[in-house]
Design a protein around this motif. Sequence first.
Motif: not given
Length: 212
Positions: A14-24, A62-65
Motif C-alpha cells: 500500500t506504499g507508493r508503488s504497491g498502491h498502483r498495483e492494488v488499483v490495477i 470507488e476510492d480505489i478506482l
Amino acid sequence: MGAVDQDADERGRTGRSGHREVVIAAVRLFCDSGYEATTMDDIAAATGVSRRSLFRHFGSKEDILFAEHYALFETVTRYLAASPGDDPVATVCAAARMVFQGYVGVPEITVPRYRLVRAVPRLRDREIAMTARYQNAFSRYLARGETDSQRILAGEALAASVIAAHNHVLRSWLHDPEQPVPWDRFDSAMAFVTASLGAVLRDPETRTAATP
C-alpha cells in the motif's frame, strides 16, 4: 509469517508503488466480475492486502478506482500553487498537460476505468465531480489577484474551455488507445481554446473598469 512481517508486507503493497498495483488488480476484478459484484473482500484476496488495510488506505471501491485521480489532482494543485503567475494561461495549459500525461501514462487503469464509468451511472457522477474540481482549481488560479469582473469571467470561461479541449482529445485516445498518444492534437486544442480568452488575460490593457 509473523504478525509484524505481515504488517510490513502490507505496508509495502500500500506504499507508493504497491498502491498502483492494488488499483490495477481492483480494476481487473471490476472488469472481469463486474463492478457491483466485486467486493472489498475480493480485492483483498486478489492483492494480498487485508480488508482493514484497504479501508484504511483507500476507503471504498470507488476510492480505489479513482485513487490515481486524487493523487494526480494533488500534484496539479501543488504545481499551480507554486507557479509564479507571470503567464497564468501558459501555466493552466501546462497543468492540463500534466493531467493528460497522468491519464495516458497508465492505460492499464484509465482505459478500463473509462469503460466502467460509462457503464455505471454513479461512477459517472464521481468522474463529473472530479472534472469540476479541476475546473474550479484552474478558475481560482486564473482569478488570483484579479478584481476586474470581465477578466475573472474570462478566466472562468478559459478554465471551462481548457477542460473541454482536454476531455475532447482524451476521449479520442480512450476510444483507440493503441494509437500513438496525440500530443500534437492536444497542443493544437489548447492553442485553439486559449487564442482569444488567453489574449484577454495576458493583455494588461484589458483591465477595464469592473462591470457591476
